[in-house]
Design a protein around this motif. Structure first.
Motif, PDB file in Angstrom:
ATOM      1  N   MET A  49     -53.141  13.579  60.555  1.00 51.41           N
ATOM      2  CA  MET A  49     -54.023  11.958  60.908  1.00 51.41           C
ATOM      3  C   MET A  49     -53.768  11.487  60.147  1.00 51.41           C
ATOM      4  O   MET A  49     -53.754   9.838  61.315  1.00 51.41           O
ATOM      5  N   ALA A  50     -54.398  11.406  59.154  1.00 50.02           N
ATOM      6  CA  ALA A  50     -54.641  10.227  58.125  1.00 50.02           C
ATOM      7  C   ALA A  50     -53.365   9.576  58.418  1.00 50.02           C
ATOM      8  O   ALA A  50     -53.865   7.840  58.008  1.00 50.02           O
ATOM      9  N   LEU A  51     -52.037  10.158  58.079  1.00 45.77           N
ATOM     10  CA  LEU A  51     -51.136   9.089  57.995  1.00 45.77           C
ATOM     11  C   LEU A  51     -50.493   8.350  58.839  1.00 45.77           C
ATOM     12  O   LEU A  51     -50.102   7.171  58.684  1.00 45.77           O
ATOM     13  N   ILE A  52     -50.907   8.891  60.191  1.00 45.19           N
ATOM     14  CA  ILE A  52     -50.959   8.160  61.614  1.00 45.19           C
ATOM     15  C   ILE A  52     -51.790   6.687  61.543  1.00 45.19           C
ATOM     16  O   ILE A  52     -51.537   5.445  61.369  1.00 45.19           O
ATOM     17  N   ILE A  53     -53.517   7.199  60.679  1.00 45.35           N
ATOM     18  CA  ILE A  53     -53.989   6.228  61.257  1.00 45.35           C
ATOM     19  C   ILE A  53     -53.846   4.389  60.667  1.00 45.35           C
ATOM     20  O   ILE A  53     -53.480   4.081  60.485  1.00 45.35           O
ATOM     21  N   ARG A  54     -53.508   5.350  58.702  1.00 46.11           N
ATOM     22  CA  ARG A  54     -52.702   4.790  58.140  1.00 46.11           C
ATOM     23  C   ARG A  54     -51.681   3.770  57.912  1.00 46.11           C
ATOM     24  O   ARG A  54     -51.587   2.729  57.678  1.00 46.11           O
ATOM     25  N   ALA A  55     -50.455   4.800  59.005  1.00 44.80           N
ATOM     26  CA  ALA A  55     -49.233   3.957  59.226  1.00 44.80           C
ATOM     27  C   ALA A  55     -49.700   2.665  60.302  1.00 44.80           C
ATOM     28  O   ALA A  55     -48.991   1.629  59.965  1.00 44.80           O
ATOM     29  N   GLU A  56     -50.047   2.885  61.452  1.00 42.69           N
ATOM     30  CA  GLU A  56     -50.848   1.812  62.170  1.00 42.69           C
ATOM     31  C   GLU A  56     -51.516   0.643  61.602  1.00 42.69           C
ATOM     32  O   GLU A  56     -51.330  -0.227  62.147  1.00 42.69           O
ATOM     33  N   LEU A  57     -52.089   1.090  60.164  1.00 40.08           N
ATOM     34  CA  LEU A  57     -53.226   0.050  59.780  1.00 40.08           C
ATOM     35  C   LEU A  57     -52.164  -0.472  58.782  1.00 40.08           C
ATOM     36  O   LEU A  57     -52.912  -1.304  58.194  1.00 40.08           O
ATOM     37  N   PHE A  58     -50.612  -0.330  58.803  1.00 37.43           N
ATOM     38  CA  PHE A  58     -50.171  -0.927  57.790  1.00 37.43           C
ATOM     39  C   PHE A  58     -50.210  -2.946  57.722  1.00 37.43           C
ATOM     40  O   PHE A  58     -50.491  -3.217  57.124  1.00 37.43           O
ATOM     41  N   GLN A  59     -49.601  -2.715  58.997  1.00 39.57           N
ATOM     42  CA  GLN A  59     -49.936  -4.626  59.341  1.00 39.57           C
ATOM     43  C   GLN A  59     -50.367  -4.985  60.795  1.00 39.57           C
ATOM     44  O   GLN A  59     -50.942  -3.559  61.468  1.00 39.57           O
ATOM     45  N   PRO A  60     -51.043  -6.206  61.044  1.00 34.35           N
ATOM     46  CA  PRO A  60     -51.885  -6.549  61.892  1.00 34.35           C
ATOM     47  C   PRO A  60     -51.392  -6.408  63.770  1.00 34.35           C
ATOM     48  O   PRO A  60     -49.825  -6.656  63.286  1.00 34.35           O
ATOM     49  N   GLY A  61     -51.789  -6.244  64.129  1.00 36.23           N
ATOM     50  CA  GLY A  61     -51.314  -6.322  65.502  1.00 36.23           C
ATOM     51  C   GLY A  61     -50.808  -4.129  65.638  1.00 36.23           C
ATOM     52  O   GLY A  61     -51.201  -3.491  64.509  1.00 36.23           O
ATOM     53  N   MET A  62     -50.890  -4.018  67.510  1.00 35.27           N
ATOM     54  CA  MET A  62     -50.410  -2.277  67.769  1.00 35.27           C
ATOM     55  C   MET A  62     -48.733  -2.170  67.124  1.00 35.27           C
ATOM     56  O   MET A  62     -48.237  -2.248  68.402  1.00 35.27           O
ATOM     57  N   GLN A  63     -48.346  -1.189  66.862  1.00 32.13           N
ATOM     58  CA  GLN A  63     -47.049  -1.470  66.584  1.00 32.13           C
ATOM     59  C   GLN A  63     -46.316   0.644  66.860  1.00 32.13           C
ATOM     60  O   GLN A  63     -45.562   0.684  67.743  1.00 32.13           O
ATOM     61  N   LEU A  64     -47.560   1.290  66.963  1.00 39.22           N
ATOM     62  CA  LEU A  64     -47.572   3.272  66.269  1.00 39.22           C
ATOM     63  C   LEU A  64     -47.871   3.593  67.948  1.00 39.22           C
ATOM     64  O   LEU A  64     -47.291   4.753  68.768  1.00 39.22           O
ATOM     65  N   VAL A  65     -49.289   3.680  68.170  1.00 42.38           N
ATOM     66  CA  VAL A  65     -49.738   4.108  69.105  1.00 42.38           C
ATOM     67  C   VAL A  65     -51.582   3.509  69.609  1.00 42.38           C
ATOM     68  O   VAL A  65     -51.538   2.367  69.466  1.00 42.38           O
ATOM     69  N   ASP A  66     -51.753   4.327  71.321  1.00 40.38           N
ATOM     70  CA  ASP A  66     -52.735   3.420  71.396  1.00 40.38           C
ATOM     71  C   ASP A  66     -53.900   3.405  71.079  1.00 40.38           C
ATOM     72  O   ASP A  66     -54.133   4.053  70.100  1.00 40.38           O
ATOM     73  N   PRO A  67     -55.095   2.218  71.089  1.00 41.52           N
ATOM     74  CA  PRO A  67     -56.025   2.422  70.668  1.00 41.52           C
ATOM     75  C   PRO A  67     -56.888   3.774  70.940  1.00 41.52           C
ATOM     76  O   PRO A  67     -57.754   4.387  70.324  1.00 41.52           O
ATOM     77  N   TYR A  68     -56.906   4.314  72.776  1.00 45.65           N
ATOM     78  CA  TYR A  68     -57.433   5.072  72.242  1.00 45.65           C
ATOM     79  C   TYR A  68     -56.699   6.621  71.518  1.00 45.65           C
ATOM     80  O   TYR A  68     -57.523   7.218  70.624  1.00 45.65           O
ATOM     81  N   PHE A  69     -55.329   6.882  71.534  1.00 39.28           N
ATOM     82  CA  PHE A  69     -55.056   7.759  70.774  1.00 39.28           C
ATOM     83  C   PHE A  69     -55.543   7.667  68.908  1.00 39.28           C
ATOM     84  O   PHE A  69     -55.559   8.314  68.601  1.00 39.28           O
ATOM     85  N   PHE A  70     -55.620   6.549  68.647  1.00 39.49           N
ATOM     86  CA  PHE A  70     -55.816   6.048  67.584  1.00 39.49           C
ATOM     87  C   PHE A  70     -57.494   6.531  67.113  1.00 39.49           C
ATOM     88  O   PHE A  70     -57.963   6.890  66.572  1.00 39.49           O
ATOM     89  N   ASN A  71     -58.190   6.627  68.299  1.00 40.17           N
ATOM     90  CA  ASN A  71     -59.869   7.109  67.904  1.00 40.17           C
ATOM     91  C   ASN A  71     -59.871   8.202  67.536  1.00 40.17           C
ATOM     92  O   ASN A  71     -60.706   8.987  67.486  1.00 40.17           O
TER      93      ASN A  71
END
Lengths: 535, 293
Positions: A49-71
């Protein structure tokens, strides 16, 4: 009908054959193994889960997941790591080690022990299944603050029940540990002769019994607010959303020490072994642990400096929080004094223990900064806080569990682990964990809030660095899993006293330790004479 | 053991490389630390932050220095033999009392800081800030001026999953709003902060604080801004799906310019309200306005 005979027949033998052994076992070593493997599994689930979080945060903009899924990921990452990885990890270590360190045959309440473990797989199946429910899983943070938490869909009651199960498991485990320590010590082994690991666990167990019911109360009030028309936390009904935070953190702050006191115990076992020198300041270590435990109950509101407390409240919680630095400092100084003029070697458990002392101290330093209430109006809810608690929980608690695993693997499996792979695991972890968390101090101070899936472009560079560190750290842990599997399957045979400088009753037993540790209590005076107990 | 050393060299090289790769972040060193800010609270918090940081660095150098010395000199491979001492009451008292004294010093400085922050009396003006999922509402109390402030349209497009608009191409991505809050400088502004749905937190780092916005409660905080400028921040308390997308922009103007802005805003809002009322009950005035346009 032959259940009694069956149990009798096997009473003094090894484990039952077959997989059912693990379901019905009342043996402290089997249950310890179950806890530790469960903890490792959850470490990887929470890590993914942490890696999903970090992957989305690799760069600005939403690339991988929906914000709700991120939460959902940030929420479940917290719950899984705290209740699934760190706490069961420590309970597993206590199960294995406490009876052996006390010269006892097993835990005091073996059936309860089985039950307290087997609650956990159900709790986490329930918790993780919420991801697939209509409306999604919990996404209000692991702290579950209302009113936001009450917006959870059908998953809501399942999350609450999962938390209840985890709490029950912890309380039962704690009762068992206290009963064992008070009743099962070898004759002549006084409290002030116990190894530090046992001491820290005794105090932790009392914290658990005091804190977990408070959490259960808080989430039950959430449940009745949602379904039974109460208004505990609803301002429109005369309730108070801030009251939830007070109750939650009255559990939450002792919880922080539940996750670090056993780590202090582990480090206090490992450093003397590899410095070949007795622990410095044994009595002050015990008193420092007890003071930290006491203080942990009167500092909770430092998690909520920005909720608009009166000035007097802010001052009280700030002073009390700053005070914790004193006993914590005593512990660190004692470890350094233990190393001083020792004859050190640097096997993997020692490397992790030394990294713990330095990196946990860094987490302690940022903790001292966070204690300054007025500046906390800047730090609060930012990445600086994220960096702080990952330093104390990952390079603190998790490093201590890993160190303990390396330290006692020879005793558990009868085989030495692969030292070269262990060192590889250590150095990769040490470097990557700092690449991962240190930059989070910077973005936090510069104004990046926590729990956001996307950020302003000025935070890009350090987030990229952090993500690279996260992936290296995450995948390095696979090496650890492999080392453990390898040691279970074979390797150089370990001696009873697996480390040259190791003292304590577990090292009087052969490796691997017999199924029922001490059938007859050991002679404490003999162990004392060999320098194995504390003076 | 050579193998170990090689590994250390490789891994430390890797870290160094990573640090270099991140060089653009060093372009503004200020981005590694708290902003010095534009209010007395921000300056004070910056100074306290630096004070405690330096104290911890100082303690760190001593403790880690002693550890490093010991790890180097007291190695078994160097022929060290272990001493067997295990306590020393004097030194244990010393390293309990000295940290305590340092803490007392820090506590005095920190107490002064808190007292300053909590002094919300004698404000020159009041602005009520209300958090919603996911925007802010600002009410200029006593002026009859109020409006909502939400993420600007460009950022809103760029933040969609798979958006073709790159964040780098958006002006102040995620830190821009459709209608910023406008305030005067050199004026003690009291912010009354609350929320309508869930808990939010109003945070502009340049002002030196954040404050939770809690439904049913009104929190107080204050700022006296020293320089005109544009100050940006965002919601700091997890408030649901779009928590990351409710920024704050404050434009600080000279009192004269602010007065001009406020007068225009009053006129505009008055006109808008008039139009709304007019729209509610159709009247000849509307027809006139329509035919004229």
């Amino acid at each position: 009908m032959s259940a009694v005979d069956h149990a009798e027949a096997h009473h003094h033998d090894g484990p039952e054959p077959g997989l059912l052994r693990w379901v019905f076992t009342t043996n402290h070593k089997d249950i310890g193994t179950l806890y530790l493997l469960f903890s490792l599994l959850m470490f990887f689930v929470g890590g993914a889960m942490a890696l999903i979080i970090r992957a989305e945060l690799f760069q600005p903009g939403m690339q991988l997941v929906d914000p709700y899924f991120f939460n959902e990921m940030t929420t479940l990452h917290g719950l899984v790591m705290i209740f699934g990885a760190i706490m069961p990890g420590f309970v597993g270590l206590a199960n294995w080690q406490v009876p052996m360190m006390l010269g006892a045959p097993d835990m005091a309440l073996p059936r309860l022990n089985n039950w307290s473990f087997w609650l956990l797989p159900f709790a986490f199946t329930l918790l993780l299944s919420t991801l697939f429910m209509p409306g999604g899983g919990p996404a209000g943070g692991w702290t579950m603050y209302p009113p936001l938490m009450l917006e959870t869909g059908q998953a809501f009651p399942f999350v609450i029940f999962a938390v209840h199960l985890m709490g029950m498991s912890s309380i039962l485990g704690a009762i068992n540990i206290i009963a064992t320590i008070f009743n099962m010590r070898a004759p002549g082994l006084t409290l002030m002769m116990m190894p530090m690991f046992v001491w820290t666990w005794l105090i932790t167990a009392f914290l658990l019994i005091a804190a977990m019911p408070v959490l259960a109360g808080a989430v039950t009030m959430l449940l009745t607010d949602q379904y039974f028309g109460t208004h505990f936390f609803n301002a429109a009904g005369g309730g108070d959303p801030v009251m939830y935070q007070h109750i939650f953190w009255f559990f939450g702050h002792p919880e922080v020490y539940i996750m670090i006191l056993p780590a202090f115990g582990i480090i206090s076992q490992i450093i003397p072994t590899f410095a070949r020198k007795p622990l410095f300041g044994y009595a002050s270590m015990v008193y420092a642990t007890a003071s930290i435990a006491f203080l942990s109950f009167i500092v909770w509101a430092h998690h909520m400096f920005t909720v608009g407390m009166p000035l007097a409240g802010e001052l009280f919680f700030m002073y009390a929080t700053m005070l914790i630095a004193v006993p914590t400092g005593v512990k660190v100084f004692n470890w350094v004094a233990t190393m001083w003029q020792g004859a050190m070697t640097f096997e993997t458990p020692m490397l992790f223990a030394l990294a713990f002392v330095i990196l946990f101290s860094i987490g302690g330093f940022s903790g001292l900064m966070l204690a300054i209430a007025s500046v906390d109006f800047q730090y609060q809810d930012g990445y600086f806080v994220v960096a702080h608690f990952h330093y104390v929980l990952v390079t603190g608690a998790a490093f201590a569990i890993i160190a303990a695993a390396y330290y006692w693997l020879p005793k558990w499996t009868g085989n030495m682990y692969d030292e070269q792979l262990g060192k590889l695991h250590f150095w990769l972890s040490l470097v990557s964990v700092n690449v991962l968390y240190f930059p989070q101090h910077f973005v936090g101070l510069a104004g990046m809030p926590r729990r956001i899936p996307d950020y302003a472009v000025q935070f890009t560079e350090w987030n990229m660095v952090s993500t690279v560190g996260a992936f290296v750290f995450g995948f390095s842990q696979l090496i650890f899993a492999w080392i453990v599997i390898k040691a279970i399957r074979g390797g150089v045979k370990a001696e009873g006293r697996s480390w040259e400088g190791a003292h304590g009753m577990e090292w009087e037993l052969p490796s691997p330790a017999p199924y029922h540790s001490f059938q007859t209590p050991p002679d404490i005076s003999k162990v004392m004479a060999s320098g194995d107990a504390h003076s | 053991m050579k193998w170990d050393k090689r590994l250390v060299a490789v891994t430390s090289g890797l870290t160094g490389g990573l640090a270099l790769a991140a060089t653009p972040a060093w372009a503004g060193l200020g981005e590694l630390n708290l902003p010095y800010g534009v209010t007395s609270i921000a300056h004070m918090n910056y100074d306290l932050n630096m004070l405690v940081l330096w104290i911890t660095i100082f303690i760190g150098i001593i403790v880690f220095g002693a550890m490093g010395y010991s790890m180097y000199h007291h190695r078994k491979s160097q022929g060290a033999t272990a001493a067997q001492f295990h306590h020393n009451t004097t030194i244990e008292i010393v390293w309990t009392v000295i940290p305590l004294l340092i803490l007392v010093g820090m506590a005095i400085a920190a107490t002064r800081g808190l007292v300053l922050m909590y002094d919300t009396d004698n404000a020159d003006m009041d602005i009520k800030v209300t958090g919603y999922q996911w925007q802010w509402r600002y009410d200029y109390l006593g002026e009859g001026v109020s409006f909502y402030s939400k993420l600007d349209e460009q950022s809103n497009q760029a933040r969609e999953l798979g958006s073709s608009l790159q964040p780098e191409r958006v002006d102040n991505y995620l830190r821009n709003v459709d209608k910023p809050l406008v305030v005067p400088i050199n004026t003690k502004i009291r912010f009354l902060i609350t929320a309508e749905d869930v808990i939010h937190a109003w945070w502009v780092p340049e002002f030196g604080w954040k404050m939770d916005a809690i439904p049913g409660f009104v929190n107080k905080a204050w700022a006296k801004i020293e320089q005109p400028g544009v100050y940006r921040g965002q919601c700091a308390e997890l408030c649901g799906r779009d928590h990351a997308f409710m920024p704050i922009v404050v434009i600080a103007k000279t009192p004269e310019e602010y007065k001009k802005w406020l007068a225009e805003e009053k006129k505009r809002q008055g006109a808008a309200e008039g139009a709304e009322q007019a729209a509610a009950e159709p009247s000849p005035a509307v027809d006139v306005a329509q035919t004229q346009s």
